[in-house]
Design a protein around this motif. Structure first.
Motif, PDB file in Angstrom:
ATOM      1  N   GLN A  57      -7.505  -1.814   2.943  1.00  0.00           N
ATOM      2  CA  GLN A  57      -7.319  -3.078   2.230  1.00  0.00           C
ATOM      3  C   GLN A  57      -8.415  -3.337   1.198  1.00  0.00           C
ATOM      4  OE1 GLN A  57      -6.843  -6.251   5.116  1.00  0.00           O
ATOM      5  NE2 GLN A  57      -5.854  -4.868   6.570  1.00  0.00           N
ATOM      6  N   GLN A 100       2.433 -13.623   1.767  1.00  0.00           N
ATOM      7  CA  GLN A 100       1.957 -14.976   1.521  1.00  0.00           C
ATOM      8  C   GLN A 100       3.150 -15.928   1.440  1.00  0.00           C
ATOM      9  OE1 GLN A 100      -0.117 -14.250  -2.199  1.00  0.00           O
ATOM     10  NE2 GLN A 100       1.546 -15.159  -3.378  1.00  0.00           N
ATOM     11  N   GLN A 153       0.838  -1.191   0.000  1.00  0.00           N
ATOM     12  CA  GLN A 153       0.000   0.000   0.000  1.00  0.00           C
ATOM     13  C   GLN A 153       0.881   1.252   0.000  1.00  0.00           C
ATOM     14  OE1 GLN A 153      -2.980  -0.096   3.111  1.00  0.00           O
ATOM     15  NE2 GLN A 153      -3.052  -2.330   3.043  1.00  0.00           N
ATOM     16  N   SER A 172     -10.404  -3.263  -2.100  1.00  0.00           N
ATOM     17  CA  SER A 172      -9.991  -3.088  -3.490  1.00  0.00           C
ATOM     18  C   SER A 172     -11.200  -2.889  -4.386  1.00  0.00           C
ATOM     19  CB  SER A 172      -9.195  -4.300  -3.969  1.00  0.00           C
ATOM     20  OG  SER A 172      -7.989  -4.432  -3.244  1.00  0.00           O
ATOM     21  N   THR A 195      -9.201  -1.798   8.382  1.00  0.00           N
ATOM     22  CA  THR A 195      -9.585  -2.656   7.260  1.00  0.00           C
ATOM     23  C   THR A 195      -9.816  -1.885   5.969  1.00  0.00           C
ATOM     24  OG1 THR A 195     -10.691  -4.058   8.890  1.00  0.00           O
ATOM     25  CG2 THR A 195     -11.137  -4.525   6.573  1.00  0.00           C
ATOM     26  N   GLN A 251       0.669  -7.072   1.949  1.00  0.00           N
ATOM     27  CA  GLN A 251       0.036  -8.391   1.978  1.00  0.00           C
ATOM     28  C   GLN A 251       1.115  -9.433   1.769  1.00  0.00           C
ATOM     29  OE1 GLN A 251      -3.158  -8.902  -0.817  1.00  0.00           O
ATOM     30  NE2 GLN A 251      -3.210 -11.122  -0.578  1.00  0.00           N
ATOM     31  N   ARG A 284       2.429  -2.158  12.185  1.00  0.00           N
ATOM     32  CA  ARG A 284       1.752  -2.375  10.903  1.00  0.00           C
ATOM     33  C   ARG A 284       2.644  -1.841   9.795  1.00  0.00           C
ATOM     34  NH1 ARG A 284      -2.460  -5.820  12.173  1.00  0.00           N
ATOM     35  NH2 ARG A 284      -3.637  -5.014  13.953  1.00  0.00           N
TER      36      ARG A 284
END
Length: 362
Positions: A260, A212, A135, A262, A257, A210, A206
């Motif tokens: 995040q 993974q 972001q 989209s 939230t 994202q 924070r």
């Protein structure tokens, strides 16, 4: 081709949703006057059996039109085949059919994934944690992290692989608000050293990224059709729960939230990336977006199916419809909300595209 595939998926999901409304109405003999994809001026149209099928200029969804809404219609107001003159259960089915169609499509896509790609047989992990998205304006972007980077180590310690590596890195970030963290990441075959300083939100670190696992999902052929159906059932229910939890979190923890969320541009970008990669990810992407569309439309907001259901419920409780001016004000406020939110998300997502970032010199 990836972008075209993602656009085709989104358009297909909208068509399926509106087709649910359309066929639920025509199956019950209810008059329908229009089937539109998009809003605003007509780009292409075709009339068949008194129904206008149209592609419109503003690609923000679609709708099914009924003669009830047309003041110039020559159909008598007491015609029993008008939607407003049908019993409440029939009208409720028409309203709910779009959501049901998207849920059914998601399940069918997951069945197709099991039949074509196979049943997941475990994750083949490689060392590191992949940065899936960043972001702008938040610590991850400020540190120089980019989507596609693979973080290999934190403070000189290798991260390992799999979901445990993601959970460990997230825990370290949360525990280090306003503290500098030294990272080593792999980018385009070479390593880069970065300094990451998480923001503090309620005492928790924070970074605005994202993350993974690094690696790929392995698949095996299904042993039987029942295994395919069983896996589709379990996956569909899990995706529905996660989607509902996401919307609940948006309401209960809006500040954390909302960044995040989209819009269509980001969704197309994600879908294009998955389409280029191929494999089972595109099936899962289609199912997830279809479920998100179903849950979103079920929300009790103006212009959405859930909002229509609220009006129907109030009519049932009162024994008569709400005054027309209240219904009109309710729907108009929903249209302004939808267009305004869509424009904000489109601008936000477009500004985050890598090509736009390069033009802006970021």
């Amino acid at each position: 081709m990836g972008v075209l595939a993602a656009l085709a998926i989104l358009a297909g999901l909208i068509v399926v949703h509106e087709a649910g409304h359309f066929f639920a109405a025509t199956w019950q003999g209810i008059r329908v006057s229009g089937f539109s994809i998009g809003f605003g001026p007509v780009l292409l149209e075709r009339r068949r059996r008194g129904v206008q099928f149209a592609l419109r200029a503003i690609p923000l969804g679609g709708y099914v039109a009924f003669p009830d809404d047309d003041e110039d219609s020559d159909i008598p107001a007491d015609d029993p085949d008008l939607l407003r003159n049908r019993p409440l259960p029939q009208r409720a089915l028409v309203i709910a059919a779009g959501v049901l169609a998207n849920l059914l499509l998601a399940w069918a896509v997951l069945v197709a994934q099991g039949a074509v790609v196979g049943i997941p047989a475990g994750f083949s992990a490689t060392p590191g944690v992949v940065v899936a998205a960043v972001q702008p304006g938040l610590p991850a972007a400020a540190s120089g992290l980019r989507p596609g980077d693979r973080i290999l180590s934190l403070a000189g310690t290798s991260l390992g692989g799999g979901q445990s590596a993601v959970e460990g890195l997230v825990a370290d970030i949360k525990a280090a608000p306003q503290r500098s963290l030294q990272l080593v990441a792999e980018r385009a075959g070479s390593t880069v050293a970065l300094t990451l300083t998480p923001d503090a939100q309620n005492g928790i670190g924070r970074i605005g990224a994202q993350l993974q696992p690094s690696g790929s999902e392995a698949f095996r052929p299904a042993r039987s059709p029942l295994e395919v159906i069983g896996h589709a059932n379990r996956t569909c229910l899990k995706l529905i729960r996660r989607t509902v939890d996401g919307f609940v979190s948006l309401v209960t923890h809006f500040g954390e939230t909302a960044p995040q969320v989209s819009g269509p541009v980001k969704i197309v970008e994600m879908g294009a990336s998955l389409a280029r990669d191929g494999g089972g990810s595109l099936f899962l992407f289609t199912a997830l977006i279809s479920i998100n569309l179903a849950v979103l439309n079920a929300l009790p907001l103006p212009l959405l199916d859930g909002g229509q259901f609220v009006l129907l419920l109030l009519e049932g409780l009162r024994g008569r419809p709400l005054p027309q001016r209240l219904q009109l004000a309710f729907m108009q406020s929903g249209f302004l909300l939808l267009v305004g939110l869509s424009l904000v998300l489109i601008v936000k997502d477009t500004s985050q595209l890598s090509a736009v970032q390069q033009l802006l010199g970021r």
